[in-house]
Scaffold this motif. Structure first.
Motif, PDB file in Angstrom:
ATOM      1  N   MET A   1       0.838  -1.196   0.000  1.00  0.00           N
ATOM      2  CA  MET A   1       0.000   0.000   0.000  1.00  0.00           C
ATOM      3  C   MET A   1       0.874   1.247   0.000  1.00  0.00           C
ATOM      4  SD  MET A   1      -3.189  -0.353  -0.231  1.00  0.00           S
ATOM      5  CE  MET A   1      -4.621   0.711  -0.337  1.00  0.00           C
TER       6      MET A   1
ATOM      7  N   VAL B   1      -0.889  -5.382  -7.522  1.00  0.00           N
ATOM      8  CA  VAL B   1      -2.344  -5.576  -7.598  1.00  0.00           C
ATOM      9  C   VAL B   1      -2.703  -6.987  -7.134  1.00  0.00           C
ATOM     10  CG1 VAL B   1      -4.272  -5.763  -9.207  1.00  0.00           C
ATOM     11  CG2 VAL B   1      -2.698  -3.835  -9.364  1.00  0.00           C
TER      12      VAL B   1
ATOM     13  N   ARG C   1      -2.337  -7.371  -3.407  1.00  0.00           N
ATOM     14  CA  ARG C   1      -3.437  -6.795  -2.618  1.00  0.00           C
ATOM     15  C   ARG C   1      -4.692  -7.656  -2.674  1.00  0.00           C
ATOM     16  NH1 ARG C   1      -2.117  -1.588  -5.414  1.00  0.00           N
ATOM     17  NH2 ARG C   1      -0.149  -1.016  -4.440  1.00  0.00           N
ATOM     18  N   ARG C   2      -4.793  -8.494  -3.718  1.00  0.00           N
ATOM     19  CA  ARG C   2      -5.929  -9.426  -3.733  1.00  0.00           C
ATOM     20  C   ARG C   2      -5.739 -10.512  -2.691  1.00  0.00           C
ATOM     21  NH1 ARG C   2      -6.621  -9.611 -10.225  1.00  0.00           N
ATOM     22  NH2 ARG C   2      -7.564  -7.554 -10.269  1.00  0.00           N
TER      23      ARG C   2
ATOM     24  N   MET D   1      -7.278  -5.450   2.957  1.00  0.00           N
ATOM     25  CA  MET D   1      -7.057  -4.393   3.929  1.00  0.00           C
ATOM     26  C   MET D   1      -8.374  -3.758   4.379  1.00  0.00           C
ATOM     27  SD  MET D   1      -4.094  -1.644   3.944  1.00  0.00           S
ATOM     28  CE  MET D   1      -3.733  -0.754   5.439  1.00  0.00           C
TER      29      MET D   1
ATOM     30  N   PHE E   1      -9.565  -0.298   6.564  1.00  0.00           N
ATOM     31  CA  PHE E   1      -8.934   0.953   6.933  1.00  0.00           C
ATOM     32  C   PHE E   1      -9.514   1.528   8.217  1.00  0.00           C
ATOM     33  CE2 PHE E   1      -8.433   0.215   2.490  1.00  0.00           C
ATOM     34  CZ  PHE E   1      -7.139   0.598   2.223  1.00  0.00           C
TER      35      PHE E   1
ATOM     36  N   ASN F   1     -14.584   3.034   4.799  1.00  0.00           N
ATOM     37  CA  ASN F   1     -14.564   3.715   3.501  1.00  0.00           C
ATOM     38  C   ASN F   1     -15.249   2.889   2.427  1.00  0.00           C
ATOM     39  OD1 ASN F   1     -12.641   1.744   3.422  1.00  0.00           O
ATOM     40  ND2 ASN F   1     -11.092   2.951   2.383  1.00  0.00           N
TER      41      ASN F   1
ATOM     42  N   PHE G   1     -17.349   2.083  -0.883  1.00  0.00           N
ATOM     43  CA  PHE G   1     -17.504   2.815  -2.135  1.00  0.00           C
ATOM     44  C   PHE G   1     -18.874   3.477  -2.127  1.00  0.00           C
ATOM     45  CE2 PHE G   1     -14.944  -0.970  -3.666  1.00  0.00           C
ATOM     46  CZ  PHE G   1     -13.744  -0.287  -3.671  1.00  0.00           C
TER      47      PHE G   1
ATOM     48  N   ILE H   1     -13.542  -7.619 -10.551  1.00  0.00           N
ATOM     49  CA  ILE H   1     -12.338  -7.218 -11.282  1.00  0.00           C
ATOM     50  C   ILE H   1     -11.281  -8.317 -11.251  1.00  0.00           C
ATOM     51  CG2 ILE H   1     -12.633  -4.722 -11.052  1.00  0.00           C
ATOM     52  CD1 ILE H   1     -10.654  -4.867  -8.707  1.00  0.00           C
TER      53      ILE H   1
ATOM     54  N   ARG I   1     -16.091  -6.830   2.229  1.00  0.00           N
ATOM     55  CA  ARG I   1     -15.474  -6.500   0.949  1.00  0.00           C
ATOM     56  C   ARG I   1     -14.048  -7.052   0.884  1.00  0.00           C
ATOM     57  NH1 ARG I   1     -14.994  -0.238   0.035  1.00  0.00           N
ATOM     58  NH2 ARG I   1     -13.340  -0.481   1.575  1.00  0.00           N
TER      59      ARG I   1
ATOM     60  N   GLU J   1      -7.983   4.401  -1.881  1.00  0.00           N
ATOM     61  CA  GLU J   1      -7.339   3.354  -1.072  1.00  0.00           C
ATOM     62  C   GLU J   1      -8.211   2.109  -1.017  1.00  0.00           C
ATOM     63  OE1 GLU J   1      -6.393   4.981   2.762  1.00  0.00           O
ATOM     64  OE2 GLU J   1      -4.330   5.350   2.113  1.00  0.00           O
ATOM     65  N   ALA J   2      -9.538   2.331  -0.850  1.00  0.00           N
ATOM     66  CA  ALA J   2     -10.446   1.185  -0.786  1.00  0.00           C
ATOM     67  C   ALA J   2     -10.347   0.373  -2.069  1.00  0.00           C
ATOM     68  CB  ALA J   2     -11.876   1.673  -0.571  1.00  0.00           C
ATOM     69  N   GLY J   3     -10.288   1.068  -3.199  1.00  0.00           N
ATOM     70  CA  GLY J   3     -10.186   0.376  -4.481  1.00  0.00           C
ATOM     71  C   GLY J   3      -8.898  -0.419  -4.599  1.00  0.00           C
ATOM     72  N   TYR J   4      -7.775   0.245  -4.284  1.00  0.00           N
ATOM     73  CA  TYR J   4      -6.497  -0.472  -4.350  1.00  0.00           C
ATOM     74  C   TYR J   4      -6.482  -1.633  -3.357  1.00  0.00           C
ATOM     75  CZ  TYR J   4      -4.641   3.381  -7.114  1.00  0.00           C
ATOM     76  OH  TYR J   4      -4.432   4.302  -8.098  1.00  0.00           O
ATOM     77  N   GLY J   5      -7.122  -1.432  -2.215  1.00  0.00           N
ATOM     78  CA  GLY J   5      -7.118  -2.435  -1.157  1.00  0.00           C
ATOM     79  C   GLY J   5      -7.758  -3.753  -1.565  1.00  0.00           C
ATOM     80  N   VAL J   6      -8.732  -3.718  -2.503  1.00  0.00           N
ATOM     81  CA  VAL J   6      -9.328  -4.977  -2.944  1.00  0.00           C
ATOM     82  C   VAL J   6      -8.681  -5.468  -4.237  1.00  0.00           C
ATOM     83  CG1 VAL J   6     -11.546  -4.664  -1.819  1.00  0.00           C
ATOM     84  CG2 VAL J   6     -11.226  -3.801  -4.133  1.00  0.00           C
ATOM     85  N   GLY J   7      -7.535  -4.877  -4.582  1.00  0.00           N
ATOM     86  CA  GLY J   7      -6.796  -5.398  -5.725  1.00  0.00           C
ATOM     87  C   GLY J   7      -7.224  -4.811  -7.060  1.00  0.00           C
ATOM     88  N   ALA J   8      -7.631  -3.535  -7.054  1.00  0.00           N
ATOM     89  CA  ALA J   8      -7.957  -2.888  -8.319  1.00  0.00           C
ATOM     90  C   ALA J   8      -6.703  -2.244  -8.887  1.00  0.00           C
ATOM     91  CB  ALA J   8      -9.039  -1.834  -8.110  1.00  0.00           C
TER      92      ALA J   8
END
Lengths: 310, 320
Positions: free
Chosen positions: A105, A133, A136-137, A141, A143, A147, A149, A163, A210, B199-206
C-alpha cells in the motif's frame, strides 16, 4: 472522554471478556508448552514445532523511508497463519507504515521507499516482477475510517471479485462474505441501497466483507475500530476472533485493551527522536500477547502498557 | 472545580455575575457593519436588475409584434423581418464543436494531471501554465485561431467558400479558449474525491485504471459536468475571438436548402456577434429593439445551459 469509553467498554463486555480470557488461557497454556523454545526459535520460519502455526509473512530488517526521512528502522518479525497479530505503540511509531508495507500500500505514496525483505510464503513482496495488484488481492485491507464505495451494498462486496474475474455465482459470494462479516441479517433486504445508509459499525463490517470477498490469505486492519462506538467495536472484535479460523489477521491499534483482548501475538513499536527532531519508529518487543502484557522483557514495554510512557 | 475554588476564595454573587454578562444598551458597531454589507449586496443586485429590466423593456415590442418569427427568421437588412435563427444555428454548431473537442481533451488532461502525473516540477509547471492560460484575454485566442486554426481548417478540407474563416475554425478556437477552464474545473472535481475511496479500491486489488474508472470518475462526475457545461455557456457568450477570425457581421441569406457541408463551411454568425453588429446599424430599430431582443434570446440560452448544469449535478449527486 477516553476513560469513560473504556470503562463503558469494560462493563458491556464482561461476558465477552470472560469468554476471551478462557480462550487466552488455553493459548497461554499452549505457550507454556512451547516456552522452552526461545524467542530465536520463534523467529525462524523453517522447522516450526508442530504446535506453532506456520509463518506466512516474515519481515526481515524492514526499513521505510519517505524521501530522506527514515520512518521505520530495522523491523524483523514473523506473522503466523490463522493468528491475530497486533501492532501497538504510541503515535508516529510507524506501526501503520509497517502494516502498509505488507500489501504494498505504501506504493501509493510516491516518496515512500521500502528496504529489507517482506517474505510472503517465502516470496519477497518487494522482489522483481511482483504485481502489487495481485498482492493486494491476497492480502486484503480494512482501513481506519470505514470507507465503503459510494455504491450499493451489493456492489461494494462484488467489486473486488468482479475485477479479479470471479466466475462463480456472485450472489452466493456476496451473501457468503456478508454472512462471514456478521452483516448479512442486517442488510439482506436492502442490498441495493447505498452503503452510506449504514451506520459506522455496519459500514466497517461491510468493508471487512469486501476485504474477504476476494478470498485473501491475510487481512490487514489499520485501527479498524478507532472511529466506532464501544458496541460496534465489540462486534468488530468478535468478528476478528471468528475470522481467525480462516484468515491471518494483522491489526494496528491504539487501544491496548483491544490488543490484549483479541490478539495472539503483539508487537510493541516505539519511536526514537533524533537530535534533528526526526522521528524513527522501531520494533521494541514482539511476543505472545499474554507474555507481553504480563511479563514484558523490556522496561520500555512495561512503561507503555502500564501507562507510564514518556 | 476544586482548583478554581482555591484560586477564588470568595464565590461571586449573582449580582456581580449579572453585571458582567448583561449588556448595557445595544452595540451599534456590528449592526452598522451588517447594514453596510447589506447595502453592498443591494447595489450589486440593483445594477443587475436595472440592466435586465432595461433590456426586457426594450426587447418587449419585438416579441410582441413579431412573436416567434423573430426566433425563426434569418438575418435581414430589413428590421421588419430580421431574426436570430442564423445566429442561433451558428452558436449551436460552435458549441457542439467545443463539446466534441474541448470536453474529451480537457477531462482526459485533468485525469492525467491528477491521477497519473508524478508530483514533480514539470507537473507543477504544466499546472501553473494551464491556470495562466485560463486568464489569457479571449482576443488573443482569436489571433491564435486566425494564425493557426483557419489555415488548419483549410488543410483538412473544411475551408469551403470562406477559405477557413467559418464555423469549424470558430468552434476550434472556442474549444482552445475554454480548454484550460475545462481542465481546471475537472481537475478540481477529481482532486475533491476522498483518498479513502482510492485506497479502498487499491485495497481490494484494483488497478489504477479500475480505480479511476469505477470509483474516482463516478464520484467526480457531478463536478466535472457542472464545470464543463458552464464553459459551454462561456463559449456561447464570447464575441471577440469570432470578430478576429472573420465572423460575418454583415448579412447573408439564410442557408435555405444549402448542403450540410456548405452550411458548415460557408459564412456564419453567432448570437453575441449579432448583438454587436445590430447595435452599430444605421437604422434605429436594430439598436433600439432588435439588439435587446437578441440579448434576451442569448440570456435565455445561457440560463438554460446553467440550469442544465445544476440539474445534471443534482441528478448524479442524488444517486448515493
Amino acid at each position: 472522554m477516553t476513560d469513560r469509553i473504556e470503562t463503558h467498554l469494560g462493563t458491556t463486555e464482561e461476558g465477552q471478556m470472560a469468554q476471551e480470557q478462557a480462550n487466552t488461557s488455553t493459548t497461554a497454556s499452549d505457550v507454556a508448552a512451547t516456552s522452552a523454545e526461545d524467542s530465536d526459535a520463534v523467529r525462524t520460519s523453517g522447522g516450526d514445532p508442530d504446535d506453532l502455526n506456520p509463518v506466512i509473512i516474515e519481515l526481515e530488517n524492514v526499513n521505510v523511508y519517505y524521501d530522506d526521512f527514515h520512518a521505520v528502522s530495522d523491523v524483523s518479525l514473523p506473522i503466523r497463519e490463522r493468528e491475530i497479530t497486533a501492532f501497538i505503540g504510541p503515535s508516529g511509531c510507524g506501526k501503520s507504515t509497517v502494516l502498509r508495507c505488507l500489501n504494498r500500500m505504501n506504493d501509493l505514496i510516491e516518496s515512500a521507499r521500502v528496504e529489507g525483505g517482506v517474505n510472503y510464503h517465502g516470496v519477497d513482496l518487494y522482489g522483481p516482477n511482483i504485481d502489487p495488484v495481485e498482492v493486494r488481492r491476497r492480502i486484503g485491507m480494512v482501513f481506519q475510517k470505514p470507507n465503503p464505495f459510494p455504491k450499493s451494498i451489493y456492489d461494494n462486496v462484488a467489486f473486488g471479485p468482479k475485477i479479479a474475474g470471479y466466475k462463480g455465482n456472485m450472489d452466493d459470494l456476496v451473501e457468503q462474505s456478508l454472512d462471514r462479516a456478521a452483516l448479512w441479517d442486517e442488510v439482506k433486504d436492502k442490498l441495493d441501497e447505498s452503503a452510506y445508509a449504514l451506520s459506522g459499525g455496519q459500514q466497517q463490517r461491510l468493508c471487512i466483507a469486501r476485504a474477504i470477498a476476494t478470498s485473501p490469505d491475510v487481512v490487514l486492519m489499520d485501527e479498524p475500530a478507532s472511529a466506532l462506538d464501544p458496541i460496534a467495536t465489540l462486534r468488530i472484535e468478535e468478528l476478528m476472533y471468528e475470522l481467525k479460523a480462516e484468515y491471518t489477521i494483522i491489526i494496528v491499534t491504539h487501544n491496548m485493551q483491544q490488543a490484549g483482548r483479541v490478539s495472539d501475538r503483539t508487537a510493541f513499536f516505539s519511536v526514537d527522536i533524533q537530535d534533528d527532531g526526526e522521528r524513527t519508529g522501531r520494533l521494541v518487543e514482539f511476543s505472545e500477547t499474554a507474555t507481553l502484557f504480563t511479563t514484558p522483557e523490556k522496561q520500555e514495554t512495561e512503561d507503555y502498557i502500564t501507562g507510564r510512557f514518556g | 472545580m476544586s482548583t478554581s475554588s482555591t484560586l477564588n476564595p470568595r464565590r461571586a454573587t449573582s449580582e456581580e455575575v449579572a453585571k458582567t454578562i448583561k449588556r448595557g444598551g445595544a452595540n451599534w458597531k456590528p449592526i452598522a457593519f451588517q447594514a453596510l454589507l447589506l447595502i453592498l449586496l443591494s447595489v450589486s443586485l440593483l445594477i443587475l436588475i436595472v440592466l435586465l429590466a432595461d433590456i426586457l423593456v426594450s426587447a418587449w415590442p419585438t416579441f410582441r409584434d413579431r412573436g416567434l418569427s423573430f426566433i425563426t427568421d434569418g438575418l435581414s437588412l430589413n428590421p421588419e423581418t430580421a431574426g436570430v435563427w442564423t445566429a442561433i444555428v451558428g452558436s449551436v454548431i460552435i458549441a457542439v464543436v467545443v463539446a466534441v473537442l474541448a470536453f474529451p481533451v480537457g477531462i482526459g488532461a485533468a485525469i492525467y494531471l491528477e491521477e497519473y502525473a508524478p508530483n514533480n516540477s514539470i507537473t507543477r509547471f504544466v499546472d501553473t501554465t494551464v491556470r495562466n492560460l485560463a486568464g489569457v484575454p479571449s482576443i488573443v485566442y482569436g489571433l491564435l485561431g486566425l494564425a493557426l486554426f483557419v489555415p488548419l481548417v483549410n488543410i483538412i478540407g473544411f475551408g469551403g467558400a470562406t477559405s477557413g474563416k467559418n464555423v469549424v475554425a470558430a468552434g476550434i478556437t472556442m474549444a482552445a479558449l475554454v480548454l484550460p477552464i475545462v481542465i481546471i474545473t475537472s481537475a478540481e472535481a477529481i482532486r475533491a474525491v476522498p483518498n479513502a475511496i482510492r485506497e479502498a479500491g487499491y485495497g481490494v486489488g484494483a488497478t489504477k485504471w479500475e480505480v479511476v474508472k469505477n470509483h474516482v470518475m463516478p464520484v467526480a462526475l457531478p463536478g466535472v459536468l457542472t464545470g464543463t457545461v458552464l464553459t459551454l455557456a462561456r463559449a456561447f457568450g464570447e464575441t471577440a475571438p469570432l470578430l478576429v477570425i472573420g465572423v460575418a457581421t454583415g448579412f447573408f441569406a439564410p442557408a435555405g436548402d444549402a448542403s450540410f457541408y456548405d452550411t458548415l463551411t460557408g459564412p456564419y454568425t453567432a448570437l453575441p456577434v449579432v448583438v454587436f453588429s445590430w447595435t452599430r446599424q444605421t437604422q434605429a430599430e436594430f439598436a433600439e429593439t432588435l439588439a435587446p431582443a437578441a440579448i434576451v434570446v442569448l440570456l435565455v440560452v445561457l440560463f438554460i445551459l446553467n440550469g442544465l448544469a445544476i440539474w445534471m449535478r443534482n441528478r448524479s449527486d442524488r444517486k448515493w
